[in-house]
Motif scaffolding. Structure first.
Motif, PDB file in Angstrom:
ATOM      1  N   GLY A  53     -13.521   2.352   6.920  1.00 22.44           N
ATOM      2  CA  GLY A  53     -12.073   2.419   6.759  1.00 22.44           C
ATOM      3  C   GLY A  53     -11.685   2.525   5.302  1.00 22.44           C
ATOM      4  N   GLN A  54     -10.451   2.962   5.074  1.00 27.81           N
ATOM      5  CA  GLN A  54      -9.945   3.123   3.718  1.00 27.81           C
ATOM      6  C   GLN A  54      -8.509   2.633   3.620  1.00 27.81           C
ATOM      7  OE1 GLN A  54     -10.628   7.431   3.347  1.00 27.81           O
ATOM      8  NE2 GLN A  54     -12.223   6.986   1.833  1.00 27.81           N
ATOM      9  N   VAL A  55      -8.119   2.278   2.414  1.00 20.92           N
ATOM     10  CA  VAL A  55      -6.737   1.902   2.150  1.00 20.92           C
ATOM     11  C   VAL A  55      -6.405   2.277   0.704  1.00 20.92           C
ATOM     12  CG1 VAL A  55      -7.282  -0.472   1.400  1.00 20.92           C
ATOM     13  CG2 VAL A  55      -5.017   0.055   2.358  1.00 20.92           C
ATOM     14  N   PHE A  56      -5.183   2.768   0.484  1.00 19.66           N
ATOM     15  CA  PHE A  56      -4.681   3.034  -0.868  1.00 19.66           C
ATOM     16  C   PHE A  56      -3.841   1.839  -1.301  1.00 19.66           C
ATOM     17  CE2 PHE A  56      -5.560   7.336   0.494  1.00 19.66           C
ATOM     18  CZ  PHE A  56      -5.950   8.001  -0.663  1.00 19.66           C
ATOM     19  N   LEU A  57      -4.216   1.233  -2.445  1.00 22.85           N
ATOM     20  CA  LEU A  57      -3.464   0.107  -2.996  1.00 22.85           C
ATOM     21  C   LEU A  57      -3.142   0.391  -4.453  1.00 22.85           C
ATOM     22  CD1 LEU A  57      -5.511  -2.884  -1.535  1.00 22.85           C
ATOM     23  CD2 LEU A  57      -3.345  -1.961  -0.671  1.00 22.85           C
ATOM     24  N   GLN A  58      -2.055  -0.225  -4.925  1.00 20.91           N
ATOM     25  CA  GLN A  58      -1.676  -0.031  -6.319  1.00 20.91           C
ATOM     26  C   GLN A  58      -2.760  -0.574  -7.253  1.00 20.91           C
ATOM     27  OE1 GLN A  58       2.172  -1.614  -7.407  1.00 20.91           O
ATOM     28  NE2 GLN A  58       1.738  -1.494  -9.590  1.00 20.91           N
ATOM     29  N   GLY A 107       0.802  -1.213   0.000  1.00 20.32           N
ATOM     30  CA  GLY A 107       0.000   0.000   0.000  1.00 20.32           C
ATOM     31  C   GLY A 107       0.831   1.257   0.000  1.00 20.32           C
ATOM     32  N   ALA A 108       0.174   2.380   0.238  1.00 18.43           N
ATOM     33  CA  ALA A 108       0.833   3.683   0.174  1.00 18.43           C
ATOM     34  C   ALA A 108       1.740   3.919   1.377  1.00 18.43           C
ATOM     35  CB  ALA A 108      -0.224   4.785   0.082  1.00 18.43           C
TER      36      ALA A 108
END
Length: 327
Positions: free
Chosen positions: A274-279, A209-210
């Protein structure tokens, strides 16, 4: 994490070699054989004289063990110990070793009074179980409660620095790392165990992730992905909640197109988001509520994926009690 010592008295080269390959913390041999062990590998070598052996035959033996520990001695209880006397000793001391002759006895020793002894001395008759003992006592980190969350949004967000974590372990289907924008809501990001027509599997890798994201770490801690370095132990989590340790071999930070994934969990107290940044790539996967890896490029709103929810509040990765809001 427990300390595992293998006792090879009398000295047996084959068993000592097995102990070194299994990853024990120390080997116990007669003083005259210490150099023979060091010739086989870098490991701490101790002798029987370094530990005070106490055999629990009667109540007074408990007092002998407690006094020896409080006098600064390393005490090991001879095999044949029973749970209640060990509980009585552990209630009074911080450090204790137990001799164990099998995997079952080692696991029992490590869990007495929930915290267990801090050191297990594996006897030669337990050599067949040695690798499993080390894996259970040194790699397993217990079980985490995972929940099914509903994906509510998937958005392209442009370019960002993402962290690719290459471990020195071969991970299995269902395993990955818990990553998220908040330590209170982390997503199970799957290891690259799956192959496709264009890219071979990389089962040692988690494209996590970021750079700013939190990841769950051993010992109920968190860290930013950007802070991971070679040699760091990270927490590996399976779809069933089982956990283990893996050591980071390499961390790659590169600019890649990113996706922002949002999910929510409904609880008796309301809705947690919730959130997550993924490629944005086919090889990046989260985990469905059935335990299967799901590529972020095929993920849809309404899909159920595995997450972990927790209380917010961390300072340098340590849990704290504080009013905090993360968005």
């Amino acid at each position: 994490m427990k300390r595992v010592i293998f006792k090879s008295v009398p000295f047996d080269k084959k068993l000592v070699t097995l102990a070194l390959e299994s990853g024990v913390d120390a080997v116990m041999v007669e003083a005259a054989k210490a150099d023979d062990v060091r010739a086989l590998g870098r490991v701490t070598v101790i002798t029987p004289e370094d530990m005070t052996v106490v055999e629990l035959k009667e109540k007074a033996d408990e007092e002998v063990a407690v006094k020896a520990v409080k006098d600064g001695k390393s005490v090991v209880l001879r095999k044949g110990w029973e749970i209640i006397p060990v509980e009585n000793i552990l209630a009074q001391v911080d450090s204790l070793a137990l001799e164990c002759e099998s995997l079952d006895r080692a696991v029992l020793a490590a869990g007495i009074l929930e915290r267990g002894c801090d050191t297990v001395v594996v006897l030669p008759e337990g050599a067949a179980d040695l690798k499993r003992i080390v894996a259970e006592l040194k790699l397993s980190q217990g079980t985490m409660d995972l929940q099914a969350a509903t994906v509510t949004a998937i958005e392209s967000t442009g370019l960002g620095h993402r962290v690719c974590v290459d471990t020195i372990s071969m991970l299995k289907r269902g395993q990955g790392m818990l990553v998220g924008n908040s330590s209170a809501f982390t997503f199970l990001v799957h290891a690259e165990t799956e192959s496709n027509p264009y890219v071979a599997a990389r089962p040692f890798r988690i494209n996590a992730g970021a750079v700013h994201a939190y990841t769950q770490m051993p010992g109920d801690k968190t860290t930013y992905l950007e802070e991971l370095r070679s040699g760091t132990d990270v927490l590996i989590v399976g779809a069933d909640g089982a956990t283990s340790l893996a050591t980071v071999g390499r961390v790659k930070v590169e600019v890649r197109p990113m996706l922002l994934i949002t999910a929510e969990v409904r609880t008796p107290d309301g809705v947690k988001t919730g959130q997550v940044f993924l490629q944005n790539a086919e090889t990046i996967r989260v985990v469905s509520d059935k335990g299967a890896p799901v590529s972020v490029v095929t993920l849809k709103e309404g899909d159920k994926i595995l997450v972990r929810t927790d209380e917010a509040g961390r300072h340098f990765g340590m849990r704290i009690k504080e009013e905090i809001k993360e968005g």
